[in-house]
Design a protein around this motif. Sequence first.
Motif, mmCIF file in Angstrom:
data_model
loop_
_atom_site.group_PDB
_atom_site.id
_atom_site.type_symbol
_atom_site.label_atom_id
_atom_site.label_comp_id
_atom_site.label_asym_id
_atom_site.label_seq_id
_atom_site.Cartn_x
_atom_site.Cartn_y
_atom_site.Cartn_z
ATOM 1 N N ALA A 57 78.925 112.445 -8.840
ATOM 2 C CA ALA A 57 78.008 113.497 -8.383
ATOM 3 C C ALA A 57 77.507 113.211 -6.968
ATOM 4 O O ALA A 57 77.352 114.126 -6.153
ATOM 5 N N ALA A 58 77.280 111.925 -6.658
ATOM 6 C CA ALA A 58 76.809 111.566 -5.320
ATOM 7 C C ALA A 58 77.836 111.983 -4.263
ATOM 8 O O ALA A 58 77.462 112.321 -3.131
ATOM 9 N N ALA A 59 79.106 111.966 -4.634
ATOM 10 C CA ALA A 59 80.142 112.418 -3.690
ATOM 11 C C ALA A 59 79.866 113.854 -3.261
ATOM 12 O O ALA A 59 80.099 114.226 -2.103
ATOM 13 N N GLY A 60 79.349 114.656 -4.196
ATOM 14 C CA GLY A 60 78.992 116.033 -3.854
ATOM 15 C C GLY A 60 77.905 116.074 -2.798
ATOM 16 O O GLY A 60 77.945 116.883 -1.866
ATOM 17 N N GLY A 61 76.931 115.187 -2.920
ATOM 18 C CA GLY A 61 75.845 115.129 -1.942
ATOM 19 C C GLY A 61 76.332 114.646 -0.589
ATOM 20 O O GLY A 61 75.931 115.167 0.453
ATOM 21 N N LEU A 62 77.213 113.645 -0.600
ATOM 22 C CA LEU A 62 77.766 113.135 0.663
ATOM 23 C C LEU A 62 78.556 114.243 1.365
ATOM 24 O O LEU A 62 78.432 114.433 2.578
ATOM 25 N N LEU A 104 70.851 111.978 -4.130
ATOM 26 C CA LEU A 104 71.043 110.597 -3.674
ATOM 27 C C LEU A 104 72.200 110.530 -2.672
ATOM 28 O O LEU A 104 72.091 109.880 -1.623
ATOM 29 N N GLY A 105 73.295 111.201 -2.985
ATOM 30 C CA GLY A 105 74.440 111.222 -2.064
ATOM 31 C C GLY A 105 74.048 111.825 -0.720
ATOM 32 O O GLY A 105 74.473 111.350 0.338
ATOM 33 N N MET A 106 73.221 112.864 -0.752
ATOM 34 C CA MET A 106 72.735 113.473 0.498
ATOM 35 C C MET A 106 71.911 112.464 1.298
ATOM 36 O O MET A 106 72.089 112.324 2.512
ATOM 37 N N MET A 132 79.931 114.392 5.142
ATOM 38 C CA MET A 132 80.853 113.267 5.022
ATOM 39 C C MET A 132 82.109 113.738 4.268
ATOM 40 O O MET A 132 82.118 114.791 3.642
ATOM 41 N N VAL A 183 76.413 116.869 3.159
ATOM 42 C CA VAL A 183 75.823 116.545 4.463
ATOM 43 C C VAL A 183 76.892 116.170 5.493
ATOM 44 O O VAL A 183 76.594 115.539 6.505
ATOM 45 N N MET A 237 72.014 109.245 1.179
ATOM 46 C CA MET A 237 72.937 108.217 1.679
ATOM 47 C C MET A 237 73.683 108.714 2.917
ATOM 48 O O MET A 237 73.772 108.015 3.934
ATOM 49 N N GLY A 238 74.217 109.916 2.822
ATOM 50 C CA GLY A 238 74.990 110.484 3.919
ATOM 51 C C GLY A 238 74.133 110.725 5.155
ATOM 52 O O GLY A 238 74.565 110.475 6.282
ATOM 53 N N LEU A 239 72.901 111.193 4.954
ATOM 54 C CA LEU A 239 72.004 111.433 6.092
ATOM 55 C C LEU A 239 71.685 110.126 6.801
ATOM 56 O O LEU A 239 71.603 110.068 8.030
ATOM 57 N N VAL A 256 73.378 113.978 -6.809
ATOM 58 C CA VAL A 256 73.826 114.701 -5.613
ATOM 59 C C VAL A 256 72.812 114.484 -4.487
ATOM 60 O O VAL A 256 73.181 114.213 -3.339
#
Lengths: 323, 304
Positions: free
Chosen positions: A70-75, B146-148, A80, A78, B150-152, B144
């Motif tokens: 799921a974190a891949a979705g967040g990355l 958390l991934g944001m 990545m 933004v 991290m990416g930011l 998700v």
Amino acid sequence: MGSEAPALIGTSGDSLRESFGKALSELAREFPNLVVLDADIAGGTGVHHFRKSHPERFLQFGIAEQNMMAAAGGLAAVGMLPVVTTFAVFCLRAIEQARLSLAYSRRNAKIVASHPGLDVGPDGASAQALEDLAAFRAIPGMTVISPADPIETALATRAILEFDGPVYMRTGRSPAKRLFGADHRFEIGKGQVLRQGTDVTVVACGVEVARALEAAEQLASQDVAVRVVNMPTIKPIDTVLLARCAEETGCVVTAEDHNINGGLGGAVAEALAATRPCPIEFVGVRDVFGASGEPEELAVLFGIGSGGIVEAAKKAIARKRAA
Amino acid sequence: MAFTPKAVIAAPAQQKPTPARDLEVEIERAARFVRRHTIAAIYRAGSGHPGGALSCADILAALFGAELNLWPNTVADPDRDRFVLSKGHAAPALYAIGAHHGYCDATAALALRKIGSPFHGHPHVRDLPFVETSTGSLGQGFSVALGMAMGLKLRNSCARVYALLGDGELQEGEVWEAAMCAAHHKLDNFCAIIDYNKLQSDARNDAIMRLEPLSAKWRAFDWAVAEIDGHDIAALLRTFRRAGATRERPSVIIANTIKGKGVAYMENMPAWHGSVKLTRAQAEEALEGLGANRKEIREYLDGV
């Protein structure tokens, strides 16, 4: 002696996972937003190469695949370009995260799964994902890829990074036969005829492509002309090529290191039922779990070795003639 | 089918007054709008989850009214703050606060759950510009987000990420995977808010799966923890500021709330958690309790 670190099993040699890991490292320069997600299994998935070459873009999630997926979705959200890496069975563990947070959210994220099928070998059934192609194929918008050799894996790695959208790609654990030269081409959604023939078409993906070529060689000595098609993209399947092969050879065999239900065989059958129906035989694991053993021993035991393909080809030809 | 929004109930114009008390009054007004709009949308839809939408109205109003570095004209700015509604079933409240601040049309948002409308039963990122990710499967939005975060950080952005979780949601294992991960990676640009209304689908948290000691759990995961009254606007604003100043650790705000807050017959009743159908009389009573006059009630419930 005793103080030496133990050798990583299978990490040397030409396995698809190693080829993937090396390709990813090389591509990192071209894709500055590429990040690799790992769940403490980098030595097994091939991304230890990337960890070494680009530690700042190697993201450790610990043994927690659902959060990683799921974190891949967040990355991706933004900006990545995330590549989620783990074993194929653990992708099944996190498939609902792939469904909602990657596919439904339409994220440009890639899932690359090592250790698919009986090719896993001695670790046994718990680690042998025989359901992943079917499961990921059922997710709307998910592209599903299973390359056949190290060269094709490297090409496919580039292709999925260039492609905009969620992708599930299988690599492989065991040393793989080299089938292609440096001039090989890979395009998402396209299959290739590797060997011409008029009696039957064998459509294969992953490790089964090498076995299909062996089977074709064996059948050639019995005056049976087998056409062999490499079908590295299971979804979207190359319907045009399939229909042409069905038209020209009149029967088809599918071969995959996967359950016979819902994977490559299912995709081919669906495509041909809608375009050029013909007798189809399915080579794959027959809706059972795997077992421990070496990959080649398991292939024979479960009927997905070249012998299994030979038998299926004969059956398909017989059905064609009886029709 | 094309969806044609018609502005009958105009969203109140956004104001950002400077004196602190004026800001709080403004946020209280926004929260009241969220509650009324939520009731109306769920009544019109014939289904929806009112309890958990009402309990988080003040949290949403405080976030959108003062905390988020986000405006309707910056929803595509790469450096905007992100808000993720991990408890996706509170979608009507998110749509309502969006409408209040001009991210979407208030009347259009009354077409909650209707075919052809972008106001789905659970938020979908591809259909509304202020929805940051699709949610509705508990635990995922938190990961998700958390991934944001991290990416930011990787992009050296100063944007912050906020995720609103339900209390029942904390029973998902994925939440604790993410909690461990955020602390390990020292994501101090990440703030979780727990809408701790003590009730979940079937019964009290205590009866289904105990969450306590909740603050201690988060502290043990090395988060900066604050526990406050989730209906106290001043406390919410103060705690957001403290979270923003926290370094090297993610922050969690455990916001004690009342499920169904603002609608007397729903408060603290688990029956109003799930997807329910509101009768006309129930909707009218709820809107009256929320201070709507007869004309407003007719507009909310019958306006086209």
